[in-house]
Design an enzyme around this catalytic site. Sequence first.
Site, PDB file in Angstrom:
ATOM      1  N   GLY A  12       6.728 -33.346 -37.833  1.00  0.00           N
ATOM      2  CA  GLY A  12       7.701 -33.522 -38.909  1.00  0.00           C
ATOM      3  C   GLY A  12       9.002 -34.207 -38.517  1.00  0.00           C
ATOM      4  O   GLY A  12      10.042 -33.921 -39.107  1.00  0.00           O
ATOM      5  N   SER A  13       8.954 -35.168 -37.572  1.00  0.00           N
ATOM      6  CA  SER A  13      10.213 -35.843 -37.235  1.00  0.00           C
ATOM      7  C   SER A  13      10.677 -36.747 -38.386  1.00  0.00           C
ATOM      8  O   SER A  13      11.877 -36.916 -38.611  1.00  0.00           O
ATOM      9  CB  SER A  13      10.100 -36.624 -35.920  1.00  0.00           C
ATOM     10  N   ARG A  64     -13.176 -30.431 -51.418  1.00  0.00           N
ATOM     11  CA  ARG A  64     -11.935 -31.197 -51.322  1.00  0.00           C
ATOM     12  C   ARG A  64     -11.222 -31.290 -52.670  1.00  0.00           C
ATOM     13  O   ARG A  64      -9.998 -31.229 -52.762  1.00  0.00           O
ATOM     14  CB  ARG A  64     -12.282 -32.610 -50.826  1.00  0.00           C
ATOM     15  N   ARG A  90      -4.399 -35.973 -44.273  1.00  0.00           N
ATOM     16  CA  ARG A  90      -5.610 -35.777 -45.089  1.00  0.00           C
ATOM     17  C   ARG A  90      -5.646 -36.834 -46.178  1.00  0.00           C
ATOM     18  O   ARG A  90      -4.597 -37.213 -46.707  1.00  0.00           O
ATOM     19  CB  ARG A  90      -5.605 -34.419 -45.779  1.00  0.00           C
ATOM     20  N   ILE A  91      -6.870 -37.226 -46.520  1.00  0.00           N
ATOM     21  CA  ILE A  91      -7.027 -38.158 -47.640  1.00  0.00           C
ATOM     22  C   ILE A  91      -6.903 -37.343 -48.925  1.00  0.00           C
ATOM     23  O   ILE A  91      -7.546 -36.298 -49.072  1.00  0.00           O
ATOM     24  CB  ILE A  91      -8.394 -38.864 -47.561  1.00  0.00           C
ATOM     25  N   LEU A  92      -6.051 -37.821 -49.817  1.00  0.00           N
ATOM     26  CA  LEU A  92      -5.776 -37.069 -51.047  1.00  0.00           C
ATOM     27  C   LEU A  92      -6.852 -37.367 -52.091  1.00  0.00           C
ATOM     28  O   LEU A  92      -7.185 -38.537 -52.320  1.00  0.00           O
ATOM     29  CB  LEU A  92      -4.387 -37.433 -51.559  1.00  0.00           C
ATOM     30  N   ASN A 106       3.487 -43.167 -48.801  1.00  0.00           N
ATOM     31  CA  ASN A 106       3.043 -42.746 -47.472  1.00  0.00           C
ATOM     32  C   ASN A 106       3.676 -43.651 -46.429  1.00  0.00           C
ATOM     33  O   ASN A 106       3.894 -44.839 -46.682  1.00  0.00           O
ATOM     34  CB  ASN A 106       1.516 -42.881 -47.389  1.00  0.00           C
ATOM     35  N   HIS A 108       2.995 -45.186 -42.629  1.00  0.00           N
ATOM     36  CA  HIS A 108       1.841 -45.394 -41.746  1.00  0.00           C
ATOM     37  C   HIS A 108       2.285 -46.203 -40.521  1.00  0.00           C
ATOM     38  O   HIS A 108       2.968 -47.225 -40.669  1.00  0.00           O
ATOM     39  CB  HIS A 108       0.735 -46.139 -42.501  1.00  0.00           C
ATOM     40  N   GLY A 142      -7.662 -45.270 -51.925  1.00  0.00           N
ATOM     41  CA  GLY A 142      -8.250 -45.703 -50.661  1.00  0.00           C
ATOM     42  C   GLY A 142      -7.520 -45.116 -49.466  1.00  0.00           C
ATOM     43  O   GLY A 142      -6.563 -44.348 -49.612  1.00  0.00           O
TER      44      GLY A 142
HETATM   45  C1  GAR Z   1       4.028 -40.774 -38.234  1.00  0.00           C
HETATM   46  O1  GAR Z   1       4.098 -41.800 -37.274  1.00  0.00           O
HETATM   47  C2  GAR Z   1       3.195 -41.232 -39.417  1.00  0.00           C
HETATM   48  O2  GAR Z   1       3.305 -42.582 -39.687  1.00  0.00           O
HETATM   49  C3  GAR Z   1       1.828 -40.886 -38.949  1.00  0.00           C
HETATM   50  O3  GAR Z   1       1.951 -39.642 -38.361  1.00  0.00           O
HETATM   51  C4  GAR Z   1       3.230 -39.591 -37.708  1.00  0.00           C
HETATM   52  C5  GAR Z   1       3.872 -38.263 -38.038  1.00  0.00           C
HETATM   53  O4  GAR Z   1       5.012 -38.065 -37.239  1.00  0.00           O
HETATM   54  N1  GAR Z   1       0.916 -40.897 -40.050  1.00  0.00           N
HETATM   55  C6  GAR Z   1      -0.309 -41.392 -39.981  1.00  0.00           C
HETATM   56  O5  GAR Z   1      -0.821 -41.795 -38.955  1.00  0.00           O
HETATM   57  C7  GAR Z   1      -1.062 -41.372 -41.301  1.00  0.00           C
HETATM   58  N2  GAR Z   1      -2.199 -42.246 -41.239  1.00  0.00           N
HETATM   59  P1  GAR Z   1       6.040 -36.884 -37.534  1.00  0.00           P
HETATM   60  O6  GAR Z   1       5.195 -35.635 -37.818  1.00  0.00           O
HETATM   61  O7  GAR Z   1       6.840 -36.752 -36.292  1.00  0.00           O
HETATM   62  O8  GAR Z   1       6.835 -37.300 -38.731  1.00  0.00           O
END
Ligand code: GAR
Length: 204
Positions: A12-13, A64, A90-92, A106, A108, A142
């Site tokens: 969760g940063s 799901r 998770r895919i919603l 989101n 990414h 998607g």
């Molecule tokens: C982030 O880099 C985010 O983009 C990635 O998970 C990390 C979570 O970091 N998400 C994915 O890869 C989704 N496909 P955090 O928990 O430190 O915010």
Amino acid sequence: MLSIVVLISGGGSNLRALLEAASDRDFPARIVAVGSDTDAAGLAHAEQFGVPTFTVTPTSFADRAAWGDELLQQVEQWTPDLVVCAGFMRILPPRFVGALSPNLINTHPALLPLFPGAHAVRDALAAGATETGVTVHIVDEGVDTGPTLVQRSVAVLPGDTEHVLQERIKVIERDLLVQTVRDIATSTIDLSSIHQSNRSATPS
Ligand code: GAR
């Protein structure tokens, strides 16, 4: 004032960056709740900021779709203007996406459409990419395919490991996510019109 529910699965940063930004009274958005699909370490950030949390675990549901319906109900009880997936892994399900998109975004860790999926940083390294980055996009049905809102690139450096590159991406990502939420809150980014123009551009 834009009200936001953030969904996370991990440390969760990115959530923390949003919580810190939103604690400034001049920031045009507030985080009203944080949800997770697991007992995520990042929920502690929400608790520190006095923001309510909820967890909806897929294994507690028959399928799901049923999990997604409960997650949707938990989210909707906060009547958010925007839902932000910040490391939600998770895919919603379609009903969840249909109910909330385009007000569902989101972040990414890659320059989509390159390297979608759960291992974007690993995949970029394996492909020998010299540049990768971050994309914030509207969620559709998607996997990381929805309309792009913003992107920032990050160089891949010689000797980068997945962890090192991921952390370097996250520094940029946190900043980009906070800026994007600000832009949505001030209508500098208009999610409905981006969604609409993307639909008219897609051949039926
Ligand atoms: C982030 O880099 C985010 O983009 C990635 O998970 C990390 C979570 O970091 N998400 C994915 O890869 C989704 N496909 P955090 O928990 O430190 O915010």
